[in-house]
Design a protein around this motif. Structure first.
Motif, short mmCIF file in Angstrom:
data_model
loop_
_atom_site.label_atom_id
_atom_site.label_comp_id
_atom_site.label_asym_id
_atom_site.label_seq_id
_atom_site.Cartn_x
_atom_site.Cartn_y
_atom_site.Cartn_z
N PRO A 134 0.81 -1.22 0.00
CA PRO A 134 0.00 0.00 0.00
C PRO A 134 0.84 1.27 0.00
O PRO A 134 0.50 2.24 -0.69
N ASP A 135 1.95 1.27 0.74
CA ASP A 135 2.81 2.45 0.77
C ASP A 135 3.47 2.70 -0.58
O ASP A 135 3.64 3.86 -0.99
N GLU A 136 3.86 1.63 -1.29
CA GLU A 136 4.42 1.79 -2.64
C GLU A 136 3.39 2.44 -3.56
O GLU A 136 3.73 3.31 -4.37
N LEU A 155 -6.88 0.93 -10.57
CA LEU A 155 -6.14 -0.20 -10.02
C LEU A 155 -6.50 -1.48 -10.75
O LEU A 155 -7.67 -1.76 -10.99
N THR A 156 -5.49 -2.25 -11.12
CA THR A 156 -5.70 -3.57 -11.69
C THR A 156 -4.72 -4.53 -11.03
O THR A 156 -3.83 -4.11 -10.30
N ARG A 169 -6.12 -7.35 0.41
CA ARG A 169 -5.03 -6.47 -0.02
C ARG A 169 -5.61 -5.24 -0.73
O ARG A 169 -5.20 -4.10 -0.48
N LEU A 170 -6.59 -5.46 -1.61
CA LEU A 170 -7.23 -4.36 -2.32
C LEU A 170 -7.95 -3.42 -1.37
O LEU A 170 -7.84 -2.19 -1.49
N LYS A 176 -6.22 3.47 2.00
CA LYS A 176 -5.07 4.38 2.03
C LYS A 176 -5.15 5.48 0.98
O LYS A 176 -4.68 6.60 1.21
N ILE A 177 -5.71 5.17 -0.19
CA ILE A 177 -5.63 6.13 -1.29
C ILE A 177 -6.83 7.07 -1.35
O ILE A 177 -6.87 7.97 -2.19
#
Length: 343
Positions: A134-136, A155-156, A169-170, A176-177
């Motif tokens: 997530p940080d990346e 996002l894909t 994960r998604l 976060k975004i």
């Protein structure tokens, strides 16, 4: 998009785009392109880069190839695309677009660069596997925003773990975004109930890809995946996200008949799903296939436009992902305008 001269023909690219997509590549001379044009998503994934060329209305993405018959001369603020069309030499004034992240005006990010499935047309399973944290992803979006005007986040992802792990994960990434306050689009292999959760997390649009025009071709091309799950998820998504917010990619040139492609398009539109017809980029196990002809690309795009109008659907309303970018396909509402299209 960047503006071009008022005296320029700002629809020439749309009129010949099907011809360029039948080639699929371009060589670029003049001012060198930045190395950041290489991509880990979309057609030609893993093939070493691409260029986005625009005339201010239409946009096309072409794989970089020194041997291509399509030539783009880049002058920096402007560019000229030339090639020998069926009726003689063609020249289009325009410009090379900067990429935010993968494509212009978007932070379009692949979460998992790798996949446990082996769709026969796809290079992703053969690439070095890497899962972005997530940080990346936040860092990539921040960087894209600093380099260009970003209008959305898309996002894909390939599948590298269990479906439950992929969903979690998604969800973490989406939490976060949200701070960027931009429209978010998601294109993944769906699980039951996924659309409801994505909508709750602020996603604007979804794209779950049917990939093929028929069930038979899907079984041949995408072993291990379930097309019924995709149909169910697409229909569920329409009820949640609403009109002009649910999309699906269908590849043109896998061996389907024209009638089969048209039937699939109709089935999508009848259910409020907007299909994006993606000309095949031969790769992986299908490297010996041919790209669809310009006539086939144009013919199915014209059919799609007529049916979109009949059903009152409009992909030019897209806020994210492929339908907003328009680079890899003929965009029926943008490229096929009232002016004559060159056959």
């Amino acid at each position: 998009m960047t503006s071009v001269s008022k005296t320029a023909d700002t629809h020439k690219l749309g009129r010949i785009k099907h011809q360029l997509l039948a080639v699929g590549s371009a060589k670029v001379t003049g001012i060198p392109l930045p190395a950041s044009l290489s991509s880990t998503a979309g057609p030609g994934s893993g093939k070493g880069g691409s260029v986005f060329f625009s005339d201010g209305v239409s946009r096309i993405r072409l794989t970089l190839d020194e041997g291509s018959p399509v030539h783009i001369v880049n002058f920096g603020d402007s560019a000229v695309l030339t090639f020998d069309g069926p009726k003689g030499p063609v020249s289009v004034d325009g410009f090379v677009e900067k990429t935010g992240c993968h494509c212009p005006k978007q932070a379009y990010i692949t979460i998992n660069e790798g996949c446990i499935f082996s769709c026969r047309y796809c290079n992703v399973p053969n690439q070095e596997k890497h899962t972005k944290t997530p940080d990346e992803i936040v860092s990539l979006i921040t960087d894209a925003c600093s380099r260009d005007t970003i209008e959305c986040i898309s996002l894909t992802s390939g599948v590298v773990g269990t479906m439950k792990e992929e969903d979690e994960r998604l969800f973490t990434i989406l939490e976060k975004i949200r701070v960027f306050d931009l429209p978010i689009g998601v294109s993944v292999y769906p699980t039951p109930g996924l659309s409801k959760k994505l909508f709750e997390l602020g996603v604007s649009e979804v794209k779950f890809n049917l990939e093929t025009a028929t069930e038979k071709l899907f079984a041949e091309m995408c072993p291990g995946l379930d097309r019924d799950v995709l149909w169910d998820s697409l229909n569920e998504a329409v009820g949640i996200f609403g009109k002009n917010r649910v999309y699906t990619n269908i590849i043109l040139g896998l061996g389907e008949s024209k009638a089969e492609m048209k039937r699939c398009i109709m089935q999508c539109l009848e259910n409020g799903i907007i299909p994006i017809i993606r000309p095949l980029t031969p790769s992986s196990e299908l490297s010996d296939y041919s790209r669809p002809s310009a006539a086939d690309i144009l013919g199915i795009a014209e059919f799609l436009k007529s049916e979109l109008l009949r059903f009152g659907l409009d992909p030019s309303e897209a806020r994210t992902m492929c339908a907003k970018c328009m680079g890899c396909d003929v965009a029926p509402m943008t490229d096929l305008r009232a002016e004559e299209v060159t056959a």
